[in-house]
Design a protein around this motif. Sequence first.
Motif, PDB file in Angstrom:
ATOM      1  N   VAL A 148       0.839  -1.207   0.000  1.00  0.00           N
ATOM      2  CA  VAL A 148       0.000   0.000   0.000  1.00  0.00           C
ATOM      3  C   VAL A 148       0.874   1.258   0.000  1.00  0.00           C
ATOM      4  O   VAL A 148       0.381   2.366   0.124  1.00  0.00           O
ATOM      5  CB  VAL A 148      -0.936   0.037   1.236  1.00  0.00           C
ATOM      6  CG1 VAL A 148      -1.945  -1.099   1.182  1.00  0.00           C
ATOM      7  CG2 VAL A 148      -0.126  -0.038   2.529  1.00  0.00           C
ATOM      8  N   ARG A 163      -0.855  -1.613  -6.798  1.00  0.00           N
ATOM      9  CA  ARG A 163      -2.029  -2.456  -7.002  1.00  0.00           C
ATOM     10  C   ARG A 163      -2.291  -2.624  -8.500  1.00  0.00           C
ATOM     11  O   ARG A 163      -2.471  -3.741  -8.995  1.00  0.00           O
ATOM     12  CB  ARG A 163      -3.245  -1.802  -6.328  1.00  0.00           C
ATOM     13  CG  ARG A 163      -4.519  -2.567  -6.537  1.00  0.00           C
ATOM     14  CD  ARG A 163      -5.732  -1.806  -6.016  1.00  0.00           C
ATOM     15  NE  ARG A 163      -6.880  -2.702  -5.979  1.00  0.00           N
ATOM     16  CZ  ARG A 163      -7.614  -2.996  -7.030  1.00  0.00           C
ATOM     17  NH1 ARG A 163      -7.336  -2.472  -8.208  1.00  0.00           N
ATOM     18  NH2 ARG A 163      -8.624  -3.831  -6.921  1.00  0.00           N
ATOM     19  N   ASP A 185      -5.507  -3.892  -2.747  1.00  0.00           N
ATOM     20  CA  ASP A 185      -6.034  -2.784  -1.944  1.00  0.00           C
ATOM     21  C   ASP A 185      -7.473  -2.378  -2.281  1.00  0.00           C
ATOM     22  O   ASP A 185      -7.738  -1.751  -3.293  1.00  0.00           O
ATOM     23  CB  ASP A 185      -5.106  -1.579  -2.167  1.00  0.00           C
ATOM     24  CG  ASP A 185      -5.388  -0.482  -1.153  1.00  0.00           C
ATOM     25  OD1 ASP A 185      -6.457  -0.554  -0.485  1.00  0.00           O
ATOM     26  OD2 ASP A 185      -4.546   0.417  -1.028  1.00  0.00           O
ATOM     27  N   PRO A 186      -8.418  -2.743  -1.405  1.00  0.00           N
ATOM     28  CA  PRO A 186      -9.826  -2.392  -1.674  1.00  0.00           C
ATOM     29  C   PRO A 186     -10.150  -0.986  -1.192  1.00  0.00           C
ATOM     30  O   PRO A 186     -11.293  -0.561  -1.267  1.00  0.00           O
ATOM     31  CB  PRO A 186     -10.589  -3.436  -0.861  1.00  0.00           C
ATOM     32  CG  PRO A 186      -9.684  -3.714   0.304  1.00  0.00           C
ATOM     33  CD  PRO A 186      -8.271  -3.475  -0.150  1.00  0.00           C
ATOM     34  N   GLY A 187      -9.189  -0.253  -0.645  1.00  0.00           N
ATOM     35  CA  GLY A 187      -9.439   1.110  -0.201  1.00  0.00           C
ATOM     36  C   GLY A 187      -9.101   1.358   1.254  1.00  0.00           C
ATOM     37  O   GLY A 187      -9.034   2.492   1.700  1.00  0.00           O
ATOM     38  N   HIS A 188      -8.842   0.284   2.024  1.00  0.00           N
ATOM     39  CA  HIS A 188      -8.577   0.553   3.449  1.00  0.00           C
ATOM     40  C   HIS A 188      -7.094   0.612   3.814  1.00  0.00           C
ATOM     41  O   HIS A 188      -6.731   0.880   4.949  1.00  0.00           O
ATOM     42  CB  HIS A 188      -9.320  -0.453   4.348  1.00  0.00           C
ATOM     43  CG  HIS A 188      -8.957  -1.876   4.113  1.00  0.00           C
ATOM     44  ND1 HIS A 188      -7.701  -2.369   4.252  1.00  0.00           N
ATOM     45  CD2 HIS A 188      -9.727  -2.950   3.744  1.00  0.00           C
ATOM     46  CE1 HIS A 188      -7.683  -3.660   3.999  1.00  0.00           C
ATOM     47  NE2 HIS A 188      -8.914  -4.033   3.665  1.00  0.00           N
ATOM     48  N   HIS A 189      -6.204   0.356   2.875  1.00  0.00           N
ATOM     49  CA  HIS A 189      -4.756   0.544   3.062  1.00  0.00           C
ATOM     50  C   HIS A 189      -4.148  -0.150   4.265  1.00  0.00           C
ATOM     51  O   HIS A 189      -3.185   0.341   4.863  1.00  0.00           O
ATOM     52  CB  HIS A 189      -4.421   2.049   3.185  1.00  0.00           C
ATOM     53  CG  HIS A 189      -4.947   2.865   2.054  1.00  0.00           C
ATOM     54  ND1 HIS A 189      -4.779   2.511   0.735  1.00  0.00           N
ATOM     55  CD2 HIS A 189      -5.672   4.011   2.043  1.00  0.00           C
ATOM     56  CE1 HIS A 189      -5.363   3.408  -0.030  1.00  0.00           C
ATOM     57  NE2 HIS A 189      -5.929   4.334   0.727  1.00  0.00           N
TER      58      HIS A 189
END
Length: 461
Positions: A137, A143, A160-164
């Motif tokens: 991340v 990614r 990485d779905p967005g929460h890092h």
Amino acid sequence: MKNLIESFSKIISRIRGLVYIDDETLREILKEIQRALLKADVSVEVVYNLTKNIEKKFKESKIPQGVSPKDYLLYVIYNEMVNILGGDVPPSVDIPRRPYKLMLVGIEGCGKTTSAAKLAYFYIRKKLKVGLVQTDVHRPGAREQLRQLAERIGALFYGDPGHHDPIRIAEEGIEKMLKEGVDLIIVDTAGRHRSEQELMEEVKRLYETIKPDEVMLVIDATSGKQAAVQAEAFMKYVPINSIFITKMDSTARGGGALMSVIKTGAKIKFIGTGEDVEEIEVFNPRRFVSRLLGLGDLETLVEKVKALEEEEKVLKEVEKDIEEGKVTLLTLKKQLETIMKLGPLSKILELLPVQSMPMPIVRGLSDDQLKATQERMRKWYAILQSMTKEELLNPDILDASRIRRIARGSGTTPRDVRELLQYYQMIRRLINEMKKSRKRLPKSLLKQMDINLGELERAGR
Ligand SMILES: Nc1nc2c(ncn2[C@@H]2O[C@H](COP(=O)(O)OP(=O)(O)OP(=O)(O)O)[C@@H](O)[C@H]2O)c(=O)[nH]1
Ligand SMILES: [Mg+2]
């Protein structure tokens, strides 16, 4: 690599041009080898040990008959180089369990992400279902980099779905891959960090979360002899099971990287030889050294010397057995073992002066006959393996019921067993005759054993 190949090709042609090798010449050649290796960033210690071993081996071993000193020197150089690169046996790259979790670690820019895709592609071609998980991340675009590679080679992907949070990504990624039923999960990790300490701690936490079956350290070949320092730094935090050396194509220090890493005890499994996903090779010390020394025909030479050395060893044993008057089936078994160890018969026949073969092999066999001989040796060996030690040492106790049992145990027929026994009796007769006429053994004897198996077969039927 290129430079090292060039330096070695000069050394090799110099050796090839030699008429004889005295101490002075040998010293000069060893010096040249040292210079070439030091230029490739191999450490002084490794270089020193290598050349010392070469010198020792060359001076102290008895050169097998039929090999010239310069060929023997080439053989010794080759062999010692192979040894220093991890030995004769190439690493196993089989996936021993499924699903198998492989975690890649390494410092920034060493080639982890590229190598993750290469490995995935390597195993996809072996018909495995492979998933790639990106836990990096820190590097912008990490990614996307791996996602695109995954798409290109047909691997599943999670990133990485967005929460890092790398730890959570690892957990989620593995869960998803397990649900998809993949055979192999490759987890890529970040190399970019504020400090080495931070990198190592993240690696360690990821290791504890993922519980990988294998941790593979990725090392850039341009780091040369520093590769060992890198490996040792990682080893303090996680066990390193294998090594992937990248960028072997783009540096003169690849030799240094390879040879320094071996010293740490880690096993080099793969090397990267370009930016493309296909540019991955299983690291094979023998093939590597052959290429390095620029000798296509070296393998043949090495096989020849090995075969000769092996043969001399067995000859000595057989000679001893004969002198002590205890030629038994065990002697025969030893001979067969040697021959089978040496590989396909046709190749051995090309390599050996046939008259000294410890087995009855006829010159000028056709391919079919050769196959038949090979098949017979295989059978005989199976038969001998099915015998007890007692039977091997006292073949006279072999009665019909024992013969039946041995045939069953070896997947042959009693007739096969009898044929072997007949052959054995013939040898024994020969030896006795020889002894009576006090001829020198075993060379002359072995020559006489060089009989036509076809005739034996006909006689046996
Ligand atoms: N010539 C050559 N280039 C390579 C090889 N392997 C990787 N590279 C290049 O090395 C550079 C870095 O590769 P990455 O795979 O992004 O390295 P990384 O370890 O993932 O980098 P970080 O994620 O920043 O730690 C890229 O330009 C790759 O194309 C190789 O075997 N040969
Ligand atoms: Mg990366």
